[in-house]
Motif scaffolding. Structure first.
Motif, PDB file in Angstrom:
ATOM      1  N   SER A 102      11.166   4.154   1.388  1.00  0.00           N
ATOM      2  CA  SER A 102       9.871   4.519   1.965  1.00  0.00           C
ATOM      3  C   SER A 102       8.896   4.963   0.892  1.00  0.00           C
ATOM      4  O   SER A 102       7.730   4.550   0.871  1.00  0.00           O
ATOM      5  CB  SER A 102      10.071   5.638   2.993  1.00  0.00           C
ATOM      6  OG  SER A 102       8.830   6.089   3.485  1.00  0.00           O
ATOM      7  N   LYS A 140       6.186   4.770   8.384  1.00  0.00           N
ATOM      8  CA  LYS A 140       5.082   4.857   7.422  1.00  0.00           C
ATOM      9  C   LYS A 140       5.178   3.743   6.379  1.00  0.00           C
ATOM     10  O   LYS A 140       4.161   3.169   5.965  1.00  0.00           O
ATOM     11  CB  LYS A 140       5.087   6.227   6.751  1.00  0.00           C
ATOM     12  CG  LYS A 140       4.780   7.357   7.727  1.00  0.00           C
ATOM     13  CD  LYS A 140       4.912   8.718   7.095  1.00  0.00           C
ATOM     14  CE  LYS A 140       3.705   9.061   6.286  1.00  0.00           C
ATOM     15  NZ  LYS A 140       3.714  10.451   5.832  1.00  0.00           N
ATOM     16  N   ALA A 141       6.398   3.440   5.957  1.00  0.00           N
ATOM     17  CA  ALA A 141       6.566   2.334   5.004  1.00  0.00           C
ATOM     18  C   ALA A 141       6.152   1.018   5.644  1.00  0.00           C
ATOM     19  O   ALA A 141       5.517   0.168   5.010  1.00  0.00           O
ATOM     20  CB  ALA A 141       8.017   2.262   4.535  1.00  0.00           C
ATOM     21  N   ILE A 177       4.711  11.265  -3.151  1.00  0.00           N
ATOM     22  CA  ILE A 177       4.104  10.384  -2.149  1.00  0.00           C
ATOM     23  C   ILE A 177       3.446  11.197  -1.049  1.00  0.00           C
ATOM     24  O   ILE A 177       2.396  10.817  -0.523  1.00  0.00           O
ATOM     25  CB  ILE A 177       5.145   9.391  -1.570  1.00  0.00           C
ATOM     26  CG1 ILE A 177       4.430   8.346  -0.704  1.00  0.00           C
ATOM     27  CG2 ILE A 177       6.214  10.092  -0.784  1.00  0.00           C
ATOM     28  CD1 ILE A 177       3.378   7.547  -1.416  1.00  0.00           C
ATOM     29  N   GLU A 216      -0.518  11.049  -0.112  1.00  0.00           N
ATOM     30  CA  GLU A 216      -1.051  10.810   1.234  1.00  0.00           C
ATOM     31  C   GLU A 216      -1.955  11.948   1.689  1.00  0.00           C
ATOM     32  O   GLU A 216      -2.942  11.718   2.388  1.00  0.00           O
ATOM     33  CB  GLU A 216       0.099  10.580   2.214  1.00  0.00           C
ATOM     34  CG  GLU A 216       0.833   9.272   1.916  1.00  0.00           C
ATOM     35  CD  GLU A 216       1.945   8.971   2.894  1.00  0.00           C
ATOM     36  OE1 GLU A 216       2.265   9.841   3.734  1.00  0.00           O
ATOM     37  OE2 GLU A 216       2.511   7.863   2.823  1.00  0.00           O
ATOM     38  N   HIS A 242       1.716   0.738  -1.987  1.00  0.00           N
ATOM     39  CA  HIS A 242       0.452   0.636  -1.254  1.00  0.00           C
ATOM     40  C   HIS A 242      -0.630   1.483  -1.905  1.00  0.00           C
ATOM     41  O   HIS A 242      -1.753   1.013  -2.137  1.00  0.00           O
ATOM     42  CB  HIS A 242       0.680   1.091   0.195  1.00  0.00           C
ATOM     43  CG  HIS A 242      -0.543   1.005   1.046  1.00  0.00           C
ATOM     44  ND1 HIS A 242      -0.810   1.903   2.064  1.00  0.00           N
ATOM     45  CD2 HIS A 242      -1.590   0.147   1.022  1.00  0.00           C
ATOM     46  CE1 HIS A 242      -1.966   1.589   2.619  1.00  0.00           C
ATOM     47  NE2 HIS A 242      -2.451   0.527   2.024  1.00  0.00           N
ATOM     48  N   HIS A 243      -0.308   2.708  -2.231  1.00  0.00           N
ATOM     49  CA  HIS A 243      -1.313   3.607  -2.812  1.00  0.00           C
ATOM     50  C   HIS A 243      -1.746   3.157  -4.197  1.00  0.00           C
ATOM     51  O   HIS A 243      -2.925   3.223  -4.539  1.00  0.00           O
ATOM     52  CB  HIS A 243      -0.771   5.040  -2.858  1.00  0.00           C
ATOM     53  CG  HIS A 243      -0.742   5.699  -1.518  1.00  0.00           C
ATOM     54  ND1 HIS A 243      -1.883   6.107  -0.864  1.00  0.00           N
ATOM     55  CD2 HIS A 243       0.289   5.992  -0.683  1.00  0.00           C
ATOM     56  CE1 HIS A 243      -1.555   6.633   0.299  1.00  0.00           C
ATOM     57  NE2 HIS A 243      -0.242   6.570   0.437  1.00  0.00           N
ATOM     58  N   SER A 284       2.462   0.747   5.614  1.00  0.00           N
ATOM     59  CA  SER A 284       1.974   0.391   4.278  1.00  0.00           C
ATOM     60  C   SER A 284       2.114  -1.105   4.028  1.00  0.00           C
ATOM     61  O   SER A 284       1.208  -1.742   3.487  1.00  0.00           O
ATOM     62  CB  SER A 284       2.759   1.168   3.212  1.00  0.00           C
ATOM     63  OG  SER A 284       2.490   2.547   3.291  1.00  0.00           O
ATOM     64  N   ARG A 295       5.469   2.982  -0.026  1.00  0.00           N
ATOM     65  CA  ARG A 295       4.189   3.688   0.156  1.00  0.00           C
ATOM     66  C   ARG A 295       3.466   3.850  -1.180  1.00  0.00           C
ATOM     67  O   ARG A 295       2.233   3.728  -1.255  1.00  0.00           O
ATOM     68  CB  ARG A 295       4.462   5.049   0.804  1.00  0.00           C
ATOM     69  CG  ARG A 295       4.847   4.920   2.281  1.00  0.00           C
ATOM     70  CD  ARG A 295       5.783   6.031   2.748  1.00  0.00           C
ATOM     71  NE  ARG A 295       5.149   7.320   2.795  1.00  0.00           N
ATOM     72  CZ  ARG A 295       5.801   8.457   3.013  1.00  0.00           C
ATOM     73  NH1 ARG A 295       7.117   8.435   3.200  1.00  0.00           N
ATOM     74  NH2 ARG A 295       5.153   9.609   3.056  1.00  0.00           N
TER      75      ARG A 295
END
Length: 1211
Positions: free
Chosen positions: A516, A457-458, A345, A349, A523-524, A461, A520
């Motif tokens: 997390s 960060k999570a 991850i 990023e 999201h990605h 997202s 994430r």
């Protein structure tokens, strides 16, 4: 290391370039030949580039497919071009320009003829090559030849750009030339190997990709060179060029991946320098974005590039330093780590940042740089903290300094979180260096900081997913909202010193990293259209695993969930409720709605645990008697079950999907596990007791669920008293007269009145007979409607509900006029009812009579002061035994049983209701002396000579001997309006909806068997039979109704709200006329009980807007006019009672539209409504648990049902 191929290429290139220079130097002398010769040279130059490409592919790829495509073509082309090179050298040496341009033309023409022989073959070969899989082996590549190959691509594009007339094509070709040019210099910089290319699969992949793209460019260029295109083909050509540009651009996701893998391989082979490789890639990126920096890059002026960046803007230089640090992390990550989700991850990023950099860096105007710098800072901090926690020693020399350089250079102060993280890391670093903080404590602090960054960060997202309208295709919005709630809760758990045990750091860090990481990743993957159901499930699972970890290490975290008062839960029918909950959770898991996705496996374990515990209690009817262990276990598991239902339902309906409820569910699961352990440990002792209890309880079970209980409708009253009343009714004065029957509750007043009312002589004597129940909650309108309803006047019933009270009085008077009538007014509590009605009862001197029953002697005297009310006496001992024997002994009995029976009858103190009640108990008890003696002893244990108190004791004894499920059914009778017939179909449907009825047979049949059992026990009275047999309506005696209400309140079984309760006590009880009234309660009235029954005026119910967060049943019985005339807005119900299973608003007009929000009450199993509606909406199908739907239309039109109703699961 140069090869013969690259040397021959140099010779040919040199010859063409020499002639080209001569041509341009002598333009004026050969002006007539210039254009023709120039075209010939360009053509040769173009095909010379093609020749290099073919030879390079031939020598670099040794696959069978490539060999088959090329065959001997490269050898033939090489031989032809060697001849051409010799001819061109001769022409150059003999100075055909400017002396003899015609000879040069002949040479060039002959050269083109030689090339033309291979043109079709080259075209065909390139077409096949652009579509096949090329495989290069870097170890066998000719270093110089391969670079000539890349140079040739650039040269071909240069030739094409010189002849195209399309501005857009020229622009795109220019970008391709630029990228190929900078790519050459990037590769020269990083591939500075003395003996050619290094051998590595990732190097092979990178070079293979570049070669494949180059072949496609060559193929496109050849097609463009030899074919003239129309406007449509040019548009297609531009699309192809743009695709080729995307495939070569360094920050296109696929190309970026290849670049980083390529640099990682070089870094591993060379053992560094990783900083040099990282800078080279960034310089390559900068060169593409900025022409001036591009020139510096080509000239290999690296220091000048850095100076230029810093002179332009410190911000851009700092971003460069930050990106360089991140790229170093990427290319220094070893191969095993690449497969670690946490590392992946971070790499995702970093790549996302580099892709963004490819769009705007180094420009300052194209991007919000502060947001971008925050991303770099967060990544750097995350990497640093993970390195510290996973290393054997924290704050290794140089690591903090590297972080400090990046964060200090970047504008980290734009982020409050980064400011705080940096401040705490700095303070911690100094404290550790000065031995002020132990390494163990420092690790916990670092863990807290890392957890906050990961959760932040999570959360970001999730917010991005929530904002994207397209994400609903893959993810439900409530899923994302639930994840956000969970992230907030986890953030709370890792602050305020919640975790202080070093041994737990790794456990919790693993969980938070998993959450997390997967959020994430979600999201990605969504951004790249690669999201899968497996990814969603893994994300959900990681939350559950982290919750498990948190619950294991910190029991006090459980205190954060909401609390509910278990004292408000019903105290009876616990095992029956558990059976119902087991069934409902099984259906829920089968239906598998999205709302329970995050806790599905916890619900499965709860279902399994409850099933296990219920199997233990299966043979125990009353675990609360005689054994404290069983009593405590039964109470505990019932309380837990009620809480489980509450929490699961809250999660299911999505009431602000709150992670506190999820945690609460975990807490309850722990309780179930604990109870299972206790049961398992005590199994032998408890089972032994259970078997004893089971044997003792056989007599308490329902006699039969397969046959109907025979109903004994024989009525025993004192014949002399009945004759007395009949004489008073049929003889005496011809004036209208009042006859009164008075006596204590349960003595038989209503029974006597009914016997007289139904006597054939009485029925023959009076033209009209009517019966009305007045009761304590007297309503004039209701009494008038009862009387008129009994008269059954044709055509009147359809209209009378719309009439005013004055009109009803007139109608009654008119229909009684000149007729001899008998009106029975049962259960009169005051003189108001008589005062209201006597003007409507004509006195025509024809012997009409009014028969009144009352508990109060003075009421009878006030109605008719000079009368002699019939005061019913208590039964004698012989009469009591006669009544008891008739009820239970249809044949003879032993002297011993007769002796005990007389003792029991005597202790009923002569009250008929008590005798009938105890008869119902004895009828369900084995007819032997021991059993009867126990009941006699139970009655004698209470020293009470008051007949009414003795009656209550007997009712309590009868209640105690009811099976658990019958207790619930019996107490439910207290919810209905006193002295009113109860429709049996409605009653049994409600019992089923409430979960009282369980079994494998037809639930309707079982419910009717329960009712017949209660009737057989003399606890419920049969009112009317159906024409085809069976019971149509039933009711309970006043005393039994009072007992049900009192006991139901005591057991928290239900709450009956009447006009005597606050805040309704002071309000006007009228419900007639225009709907304009002043009653208004400023705040909704809140209730806590499981079942709510409102016996109120409609307008008071609506205006008070009652609410409850835990009520499962809501039924309204209007206190006046049973016909719902005026429409009311009941839309508040869906928002104030979100967990309802039973909703009965059949007696209130909801207007022309179906109630708003009803489809949100997804727990409903029973719904009854009425109104001026003509259709039911499609959304009714959302109520997937609905079993009973009653819709009463108040217009003379059929109600249209939606098609969706036939697809409902429970239907």
């Amino acid at each position: 290391m140069a090869s013969s191929s690259s040397s021959s290429f140099d010779v040919l290139e040199s010859a063409i370039n020499e002639l080209d220079q001569q041509l341009r130097s002598n333009v004026l002398q050969i002006s007539g030949w210039f254009s023709l010769l120039n075209n010939h040279l360009h053509d040769l130059h173009f095909f010379a580039y093609l020749r290099t490409i073919l030879i390079c592919i031939h020598k670099s790829s040794d696959t069978d497919e490539v060999a088959k495509i090329l065959g001997s073509l490269p050898v033939k082309v090489e031989a032809a071009f060697q001849e051409i090179a010799r001819d061109l050298n001769v022409a150059s040496q003999k100075k055909y320009i400017p002396e003899c341009p015609s000879k040069l033309h002949d040479v060039l023409h002959q050269s083109r003829v030689k090339v033309k022989l291979f043109k079709h073959q080259i075209e065909e070969a390139l077409g096949h090559l652009s579509g096949c899989s090329l495989v290069l082996h870097s170890a066998s590549l000719d270093y110089a030849l391969w670079f000539n190959f890349i140079f040739s691509i650039e040269g071909m594009l240069h030739e094409i750009s010189s002849v195209t007339d399309s501005i857009e094509e020229q622009k795109t070709i220019g970008l391709l030339k630029r990228d190929m040019k900078h790519l050459q210099h990037f590769l020269h910089g990083v591939l500075d190997f003395e003996y050619g290319f290094p051998s590595d699969p990732k190097v092979n992949s990178f070079l293979t990709h570049l070669t494949s793209v180059a072949v496609c460019i060559a193929n496109w260029s050849l097609q463009y060179w030899i074919i003239k295109r129309d406007s449509i083909e040019k548009k297609s050509s531009i699309v192809q060029l743009q695709d080729l540009l995307r495939r070569i651009y360094p920050t296109t996701p696929e190309v970026l991946e290849l670049n980083l893998n390529f640099l990682r391989a070089l870094n591993k082979i060379c053992n560094g320098p990783d900083e040099y490789f990282a800078e080279s890639f960034l310089f390559f990126l900068l060169a593409i974005r900025d022409p001036y920096l591009g020139n510096l890059f080509v000239e290999e002026r690296r220091d000048d590039i850095l100076m230029e960046l810093s002179s332009k803007s410190n911000q851009q230089y700092n971003i460069f330093i930050g990106l360089r640090s991140l790229i170093i992390y990427c290319i220094s990550t070893n191969e095993p780590e690449e497969h670690n989700e946490d590392v992946q991850i971070i790499l995702y990023e970093i790549k996302a940042l580099l892709i963004e950099a490819g769009l705007f860096f180094p420009s300052e105007s194209d991007h919000p740089s502060s947001e971008w710098q925050e991303k770099i800072c967060l990544l750097q901090s995350e990497i640093f903290l993970k390195q510290q926690l996973k290393g054997s020693t924290i704050f290794v020399e140089g690591q903090f300094e590297d972080l400090k350089e990046v964060l200090t250079n970047l504008n980290y102060q734009s982020s409050a979180l980064i400011v705080e993280v940096y401040r705490e890391i700095s303070s911690l670093y100094q404290s550790v260096r000065q031995n002020g903080t132990t390494e163990a404590k420092a690790r916990i602090s670092l863990f807290t900081l890392l957890s906050r960054i990961l959760l932040f960060k999570a959360n970001s997202s999730c917010m991005e997913l929530l904002k994207d309208s397209e994400c609903s295709t893959f993810l439900k919005k409530d899923h994302i909202q639930t994840l956000l709630e969970g992230l907030k809760w986890f953030a709370t758990c890792v602050t305020n010193d919640q975790l202080d045990n070093p041994e737990n750091v790794e456990l919790i860090l693993t969980g938070i990293e998993a959450v997390s990481t997967r959020v994430r990743c979600l999201h990605h993957t969504f951004l790249h259209d690669r999201i899968t159901e497996e990814m969603i499930n893994k994300t959900i699972l990681s939350f559950s695993e982290l919750l498990d970890n948190l619950m294991l290490i910190k029991p006090e975290l459980r205190k954060v969930h909401p609390q509910i008062q278990r004292s408000n839960f019903p105290k009876i029918c616990g095992m029956g409720f558990i059976d119902d909950l087991i069934g409902s959770t099984q259906e829920l898991l089968k239906h598998d709605p999205d709302s329970i996705a995050l806790v599905k496996h916890q619900i499965e374990e709860i279902h399994s645990g409850l099933t296990f515990l219920r199997s233990f209690f299966m043979d125990i009817t009353e675990p609360s008697e005689g054994h404290d262990a069983l009593k405590d276990l039964g109470t505990s598991i019932t309380d837990v079950a009620y809480e489980v239902e509450y929490v699961i339902d809250f999660i299911e309906v999505g009431t602000g999907i709150n992670w506190k409820h999820v945690l609460w569910l975990y807490d309850l699961l722990e309780e179930i596990r604990l109870i299972k352990m206790m049961v398992t440990n005590s199994y032998e002792k408890l089972t032994c007791y259970a078997m004893t209890q089971s044997a003792n309880q056989i007599s308490r079970q329902i006699v039969s669920q397969f046959g109907m209980t025979e109903i004994n409708e024989e009525v025993v009253v004192l014949n002399d008293q009945a004759e007395n009343v009949i004489v008073r009714l049929m003889r005496g004065t011809l004036q209208r007269d009042v006859v009164s029957i008075v006596g204590m509750p349960g003595i038989g007043k209503t029974t006597l009145a009914k016997k007289v009312y139904n006597d054939p002589n009485v029925a023959y004597h009076f033209h009209i007979r009517a019966w009305c129940s007045v009761s304590q909650g007297y309503q004039k309108r209701n009494v008038l409607l009862d009387i008129l309803g009994n008269i059954s006047i044709s055509g009147l019933m359809d209209n009378m509900h719309h009439m005013r009270i004055e009109d009803l009085e007139v109608k009654l008077y008119q229909h009684l006029k000149q007729k001899r009538y008998l009106i029975v007014m049962d259960d009169v509590w005051g003189t108001e009812s008589w005062s209201d009605l006597q003007s409507s009862l004509p006195n025509d001197g024809n012997g009409s009579r009014i028969l009144i029953t009352s508990r109060l002697h003075d009421v009878a005297l006030k109605v008719k002061p000079d009368s002699d009310p019939l005061c019913l006496r208590l039964l004698s001992e012989d009469e009591s035994w006669k009544l008891l024997r008739m009820k239970i002994l249809h044949g003879g009995c032993s002297e011993e049983l007769q002796e005990v029976g007389k003792k029991i009858a005597k202790r009923c103190e002569g009250l008929p209701l008590a005798i009938v009640a105890v008869a119902g108990l004895l009828a369900r008890t084995e007819k032997n002396q021991d059993r009867w003696e126990r009941i006699a002893e139970s009655l004698s244990s209470k020293i009470n000579d008051d007949p009414q108190s003795r009656c209550k004791d007997i009712l309590q004894l009868s209640y105690n001997h009811l099976p658990d499920r019958l207790k619930a059914c019996f107490l439910y009778m207290g919810a209905f309006v006193i002295d009113k017939d109860i429709p049996v179909r409605k009653l049994t449907r409600l019992w089923i909806a409430e979960g009282f009825i369980q079994g494998t047979k037809s639930l309707e049949d079982i419910a009717e068997a329960y009712l017949m059992d209660l009737i057989g026990r003399n606890l419920v009275m049969l009112s009317k039979r159906r024409s085809m047999g069976g019971v149509k309506t039933c009711r309970v005696h006043d005393i039994l109704h009072d007992f049900c209400v009192a006991k139901a309140t005591e057991e928290n079984f239900l709450q009956l709200i009447t006009r005597y309760d606050e805040p309704y006590a002071m309000s006007d009880d009228s419900d007639y006329g225009a709907d304009s009234y002043d009653y208004y309660h400023p705040n909704p009235v809140t209730y806590e009980r499981h079942r709510l029954f409102f016996c109120l005026n409609r307008k008071h119910f609506v205006k008070s807007r009652p609410s409850s967060s835990c009520a499962r049943s809501l039924i309204l019985f209007p206190t006046c006019d049973t016909y719902p005339r005026h429409p009311y807005d009941i839309s508040f119900i869906a928002h104030h009672f979100k967990l309802l299973r039973v909703l009965d608003l059949e007696n209130i007009n909801m207007g022309v539209c179906f109630p708003t929000g009803i489809e949100l009450l997804i727990q409903l199993t029973y719904l009854a409504v009425s109104g001026d509606i003509d259709s039911v909406p499609q959304s009714i199908a959302d109520l997937w648990k609905l079993e009973t739907l009653i819709v009463k239309g108040l217009k003379d039109e059929k109600i249209i049902l939606p098609d969706t109703i036939w697809c409902m699961i429970q239907g």
